[in-house]
Design a protein around this motif. Structure first.
Motif, PDB file in Angstrom:
ATOM      1  N   LEU A  22      46.491  35.054  46.119  1.00 25.53           N
ATOM      2  CA  LEU A  22      45.450  35.271  45.119  1.00 25.53           C
ATOM      3  C   LEU A  22      45.519  34.190  44.044  1.00 25.53           C
ATOM      4  O   LEU A  22      44.498  33.612  43.652  1.00 25.53           O
ATOM      5  N   LEU A  23      46.736  33.888  43.590  1.00 24.92           N
ATOM      6  CA  LEU A  23      46.884  32.848  42.579  1.00 24.92           C
ATOM      7  C   LEU A  23      46.628  31.461  43.174  1.00 24.92           C
ATOM      8  O   LEU A  23      46.228  30.539  42.461  1.00 24.92           O
ATOM      9  N   GLY A  24      46.842  31.305  44.475  1.00 26.00           N
ATOM     10  CA  GLY A  24      46.436  30.072  45.138  1.00 26.00           C
ATOM     11  C   GLY A  24      44.929  29.872  45.073  1.00 26.00           C
ATOM     12  O   GLY A  24      44.440  28.750  44.890  1.00 26.00           O
ATOM     13  N   LEU A  25      44.183  30.963  45.207  1.00 28.25           N
ATOM     14  CA  LEU A  25      42.724  30.873  45.063  1.00 28.25           C
ATOM     15  C   LEU A  25      42.351  30.455  43.648  1.00 28.25           C
ATOM     16  O   LEU A  25      41.408  29.672  43.444  1.00 28.25           O
ATOM     17  N   VAL A  26      43.082  30.964  42.658  1.00 27.52           N
ATOM     18  CA  VAL A  26      42.838  30.573  41.272  1.00 27.52           C
ATOM     19  C   VAL A  26      43.079  29.079  41.102  1.00 27.52           C
ATOM     20  O   VAL A  26      42.257  28.349  40.529  1.00 27.52           O
ATOM     21  N   LEU A  27      44.225  28.602  41.589  1.00 27.47           N
ATOM     22  CA  LEU A  27      44.558  27.185  41.438  1.00 27.47           C
ATOM     23  C   LEU A  27      43.532  26.291  42.122  1.00 27.47           C
ATOM     24  O   LEU A  27      43.145  25.245  41.588  1.00 27.47           O
ATOM     25  N   ALA A  28      43.108  26.684  43.320  1.00 36.05           N
ATOM     26  CA  ALA A  28      42.211  25.844  44.111  1.00 36.05           C
ATOM     27  C   ALA A  28      40.744  26.065  43.784  1.00 36.05           C
ATOM     28  O   ALA A  28      39.893  25.270  44.204  1.00 36.05           O
ATOM     29  N   ARG A  59      39.254  32.313  39.791  1.00 31.32           N
ATOM     30  CA  ARG A  59      39.534  31.236  38.831  1.00 31.32           C
ATOM     31  C   ARG A  59      38.712  31.405  37.556  1.00 31.32           C
ATOM     32  O   ARG A  59      39.209  31.218  36.444  1.00 31.32           O
ATOM     33  N   GLU A  60      37.451  31.777  37.720  1.00 31.70           N
ATOM     34  CA  GLU A  60      36.578  31.950  36.556  1.00 31.70           C
ATOM     35  C   GLU A  60      37.120  33.037  35.628  1.00 31.70           C
ATOM     36  O   GLU A  60      37.158  32.880  34.402  1.00 31.70           O
ATOM     37  N   ALA A  61      37.560  34.153  36.223  1.00 33.50           N
ATOM     38  CA  ALA A  61      38.080  35.249  35.408  1.00 33.50           C
ATOM     39  C   ALA A  61      39.435  34.905  34.795  1.00 33.50           C
ATOM     40  O   ALA A  61      39.730  35.277  33.655  1.00 33.50           O
ATOM     41  N   PHE A  62      40.249  34.183  35.546  1.00 30.62           N
ATOM     42  CA  PHE A  62      41.591  33.837  35.082  1.00 30.62           C
ATOM     43  C   PHE A  62      41.527  33.007  33.804  1.00 30.62           C
ATOM     44  O   PHE A  62      42.329  33.192  32.887  1.00 30.62           O
ATOM     45  N   PHE A  63      40.569  32.076  33.750  1.00 31.80           N
ATOM     46  CA  PHE A  63      40.473  31.170  32.614  1.00 31.80           C
ATOM     47  C   PHE A  63      39.467  31.620  31.558  1.00 31.80           C
ATOM     48  O   PHE A  63      39.296  30.951  30.537  1.00 31.80           O
ATOM     49  N   ALA A  64      38.813  32.733  31.777  1.00 32.89           N
ATOM     50  CA  ALA A  64      37.837  33.222  30.801  1.00 32.89           C
ATOM     51  C   ALA A  64      38.541  33.770  29.562  1.00 32.89           C
ATOM     52  O   ALA A  64      39.683  34.229  29.637  1.00 32.89           O
ATOM     53  N   SER A 105      38.596  42.745  35.210  1.00 35.58           N
ATOM     54  CA  SER A 105      40.010  42.443  35.013  1.00 35.58           C
ATOM     55  C   SER A 105      40.222  40.949  34.831  1.00 35.58           C
ATOM     56  O   SER A 105      39.660  40.128  35.570  1.00 35.58           O
ATOM     57  N   ALA A 106      41.054  40.617  33.849  1.00 38.56           N
ATOM     58  CA  ALA A 106      41.468  39.227  33.658  1.00 38.56           C
ATOM     59  C   ALA A 106      42.855  38.985  34.219  1.00 38.56           C
ATOM     60  O   ALA A 106      43.332  37.851  34.223  1.00 38.56           O
ATOM     61  N   GLU A 107      43.504  40.046  34.677  1.00 31.34           N
ATOM     62  CA  GLU A 107      44.884  39.927  35.132  1.00 31.34           C
ATOM     63  C   GLU A 107      45.033  40.484  36.542  1.00 31.34           C
ATOM     64  O   GLU A 107      44.137  41.133  37.085  1.00 31.34           O
ATOM     65  N   LEU A 108      46.197  40.194  37.103  1.00 29.59           N
ATOM     66  CA  LEU A 108      46.555  40.680  38.435  1.00 29.59           C
ATOM     67  C   LEU A 108      47.552  41.823  38.250  1.00 29.59           C
ATOM     68  O   LEU A 108      48.547  41.652  37.563  1.00 29.59           O
ATOM     69  N   VAL A 109      47.254  42.960  38.859  1.00 29.24           N
ATOM     70  CA  VAL A 109      48.122  44.130  38.751  1.00 29.24           C
ATOM     71  C   VAL A 109      48.431  44.623  40.156  1.00 29.24           C
ATOM     72  O   VAL A 109      47.512  44.881  40.949  1.00 29.24           O
ATOM     73  N   ALA A 110      49.716  44.741  40.472  1.00 34.51           N
ATOM     74  CA  ALA A 110      50.104  45.090  41.842  1.00 34.51           C
ATOM     75  C   ALA A 110      51.335  45.977  41.841  1.00 34.51           C
ATOM     76  O   ALA A 110      52.301  45.688  41.121  1.00 34.51           O
ATOM     77  N   VAL A 122      46.195  45.568  43.439  1.00 32.60           N
ATOM     78  CA  VAL A 122      45.184  46.620  43.347  1.00 32.60           C
ATOM     79  C   VAL A 122      44.043  46.141  42.462  1.00 32.60           C
ATOM     80  O   VAL A 122      42.884  46.476  42.691  1.00 32.60           O
ATOM     81  N   LEU A 123      44.384  45.344  41.460  1.00 35.53           N
ATOM     82  CA  LEU A 123      43.389  44.681  40.629  1.00 35.53           C
ATOM     83  C   LEU A 123      43.680  43.192  40.627  1.00 35.53           C
ATOM     84  O   LEU A 123      44.834  42.774  40.505  1.00 35.53           O
ATOM     85  N   ALA A 124      42.636  42.395  40.745  1.00 38.66           N
ATOM     86  CA  ALA A 124      42.779  40.947  40.709  1.00 38.66           C
ATOM     87  C   ALA A 124      41.807  40.386  39.678  1.00 38.66           C
ATOM     88  O   ALA A 124      40.793  41.022  39.348  1.00 38.66           O
ATOM     89  N   PRO A 125      42.087  39.198  39.154  1.00 43.02           N
ATOM     90  CA  PRO A 125      41.162  38.593  38.198  1.00 43.02           C
ATOM     91  C   PRO A 125      39.750  38.508  38.776  1.00 43.02           C
ATOM     92  O   PRO A 125      39.562  38.047  39.906  1.00 43.02           O
ATOM     93  N   GLY A 126      38.792  38.984  38.017  1.00 42.09           N
ATOM     94  CA  GLY A 126      37.396  38.942  38.453  1.00 42.09           C
ATOM     95  C   GLY A 126      36.896  40.221  39.071  1.00 42.09           C
ATOM     96  O   GLY A 126      35.694  40.342  39.360  1.00 42.09           O
ATOM     97  N   GLU A 127      37.791  41.205  39.263  1.00 39.93           N
ATOM     98  CA  GLU A 127      37.382  42.454  39.891  1.00 39.93           C
ATOM     99  C   GLU A 127      37.107  43.534  38.858  1.00 39.93           C
ATOM    100  O   GLU A 127      37.756  43.586  37.795  1.00 39.93           O
ATOM    101  N   LEU A 128      36.176  44.426  39.177  1.00 43.32           N
ATOM    102  CA  LEU A 128      35.826  45.530  38.300  1.00 43.32           C
ATOM    103  C   LEU A 128      36.968  46.546  38.265  1.00 43.32           C
ATOM    104  O   LEU A 128      37.501  46.936  39.303  1.00 43.32           O
ATOM    105  N   ILE A 129      37.350  46.953  37.084  1.00 46.30           N
ATOM    106  CA  ILE A 129      38.353  48.005  36.929  1.00 46.30           C
ATOM    107  C   ILE A 129      37.649  49.342  37.102  1.00 46.30           C
ATOM    108  O   ILE A 129      36.772  49.700  36.306  1.00 46.30           O
ATOM    109  N   THR A 130      38.016  50.058  38.137  1.00 48.80           N
ATOM    110  CA  THR A 130      37.383  51.337  38.426  1.00 48.80           C
ATOM    111  C   THR A 130      38.327  52.480  38.083  1.00 48.80           C
ATOM    112  O   THR A 130      39.548  52.302  37.992  1.00 48.80           O
ATOM    113  N   ALA A 131      37.750  53.664  37.930  1.00 43.29           N
ATOM    114  CA  ALA A 131      38.576  54.842  37.681  1.00 43.29           C
ATOM    115  C   ALA A 131      39.508  55.094  38.855  1.00 43.29           C
ATOM    116  O   ALA A 131      40.655  55.529  38.675  1.00 43.29           O
TER     117      ALA A 131
END
Length: 479
Positions: A124-130, A406-411, A426-431, A439-448
């Motif tokens: 996932l962080l590789g996608l951010v970098l690239a 990447r967009e969410a990571f640097f926003a 979400s701006a962060e990665l939570v696992a 379960v949550l990655a940068p750029g994804e909607l935080i759901t209930a």
């Protein structure tokens, strides 16, 4: 066999980095070294102790700074030949580094990539970098175990057809739980679409070295694989191999991507241990893998004799992995894991329903049998009301991607209370870790649903990793 206890099997004859490490250690023991170079401990153990023993650098340690690249290239060429690749690099930063380097080598910022959603955080962080945009593919969930099977070839074919500009396919195989897929079929699908297949094979460096094991990814037709020498081979922690066939990958780009994300001061002991593990596989891999397979098969048979216990087994499962299913016993896997830790037998993962042990080619049949006996005793002492297994959040998450990672990571981001986070991006990665699948990655909607799943893991004693607030009271969201 040799008389040198530092190399009891005489692997140095075929392992140039190991041979250089032994020569360095001889000089240390003889007191003939007074290095005026890094590392700063200067091989002295009277300051910080034995923790620094055996720690020469590659550059200026295993070889002179001006010639060390040739020594490393020799070792890497031997590994490339063994795996049938034409490009190989040794990493001292684990498969995480390899995953990120391959992401950087694969496409251009903004391009889509077909990628498994049960990915390790490093991808996932590789996608951010690239700057790559994920097109998620998901495995089927086995209702009997609650664990993921492999991603189907047709699923990847459909996504490639729907996203013809995608720059490649990235899969994890074997999965964290040892399920395996049709890599030959995936390679064919990717190649028909004109793109490479990259495989994260971190958990099974031994694949392909015994006829009863699945072939490794390169042999199955993949264009690249990354695997951790330290996870299932007798190598130093953080040791990993990147291997590729470069018909569909740019060698110069691979080199740049690797170097951009690697240290300029690689530890010589880690590199030497990768080289030694490679030499061991080349010489004794079939025999050692056979011993491992016998030990795991015996453990599976014995565990299945215990009422309520089952194991992951059969076609599509790595036969050297030991995944124990506990729901039928009513025992809580977190408590069983605690018993095993107390007995000096820590496992890779324990959650309520599942225990994952990682036997390796360093384990003999007696060790695996002793572990199995201790495990059974704990299960018997922890029995409860049998239940149906519940699939963990890591395997069931269905992300709603709003922004590219990447967009969410640097926003710009802000911290909000959990009650206000639902519906935000979400701006962060939570696992939960292990397994380290977000379960949550940068750029994804935080759901209930995602929030409830994470809270359930935490309440059951699991570790919430990478979140700014592991208590889950607050979340970082895109402002």
């Amino acid at each position: 066999m040799t008389n040198d206890p530092r190399d009891p099997l005489g692997l140095a004859v075929d392992a140039p980095l190991l041979r250089a490490w032994l020569n360095w250690m001889d000089q240390v023991a003889a007191g003939t070294l007074t290095p005026m170079s890094t590392p700063g401990h200067k091989q002295r153990q009277d300051l910080t102790g034995a923790v620094v023993a055996g720690d020469p650098p590659l550059y200026g340690g295993l070889a002179a700074i001006k010639s060390a690249d040739r020594l490393l290239a020799d070792a890497q060429a031997r590994a490339a030949k063994l795996w049938g690749a034409d490009w190989c690099r040794f990493s001292v930063a684990g498969s995480s580094h390899g995953n990120q380097a391959f992401c950087l080598a694969l496409g251009q910022p903004g391009q889509e990539v077909i990628i498994t959603r049960t990915l390790h955080r490093s991808l996932l962080l590789g996608l951010v970098l690239a700057g790559l945009r994920p097109v998620w593919v998901r495995p089927e969930i086995d209702p009997r175990s609650g664990l993921p099977a492999a991603v189907a070839v047709q699923t990847v074919r459909d996504m490639l057809a729907a996203h013809p500009a995608a720059c490649g396919v990235i899969l994890g195989d074997p999965s964290y739980v040892g399920t395996t897929g049709d890599l030959a079929g995936h390679a064919e699908a990717a190649h028909e679409a004109g793109v490479p297949l990259i495989v994260d094979a971190a958990w099974a460096a031994y694949l392909g070295f015994h006829p009863d094991l699945p072939p490794h990814a390169i042999a199955a037709g993949a264009d690249a694989l990354v695997t951790s020498a330290h996870k299932t081979l007798p190598a130093y922690s953080q040791g990993a191999l990147l291997l590729a066939r470069t018909e569909r990958l740019d060698v110069a780009r691979l080199d740049r991507a690797f170097e951009a994300t690697h240290t300029t001061s690689p530890a010589g002991a880690i590199l030497a241990s990768i080289d030694a593990a490679r030499a061991l596989l080349a010489r004794d891999g079939t025999r050692l893998c056979a011993r491992l397979l016998r030990g795991v098969a015996a453990a599976r048979r014995r565990l299945r004799e215990v009422p309520g216990v089952d194991v992951l087994d059969g076609p599509g499962v790595d036969p050297a992995k030991l995944v124990v299913l506990l729901a039928g016993t009513g025992a809580n896997g977190n408590l069983v894991e605690a018993d095993l830790i107390a007995a000096g037998m820590p496992v890779e993962m324990g959650d309520r329903d599942t225990l994952i042990a990682i036997p390796s080619i360093a384990d003999d049949e007696e060790q695996i049998a002793a572990f199995t006996k201790t495990l059974i005793a704990s299960v018997e002492g922890r029995r409860g009301v049998p239940r149906r297994p519940a699939a963990a959040a890591a395997w069931t998450v269905r992300p709603q991607t709003v922004l590219a990672p990447r967009e969410a990571f640097f926003a710009p981001n802000e911290t909000v209370a959990a009650s206000a986070a639902v519906g935000r991006i979400s701006a962060e990665l939570v696992a939960p870790y292990p397994p380290g699948v977000p379960v949550l990655a940068p750029g994804e909607l935080i759901t209930a649903e995602a929030l409830a799943a994470l809270r359930e893991v935490a309440a059951d004693g699991g570790r919430i990793a990478y979140a700014a607030d592991p208590s889950l009271a607050t979340f970082q969201v895109v402002a």
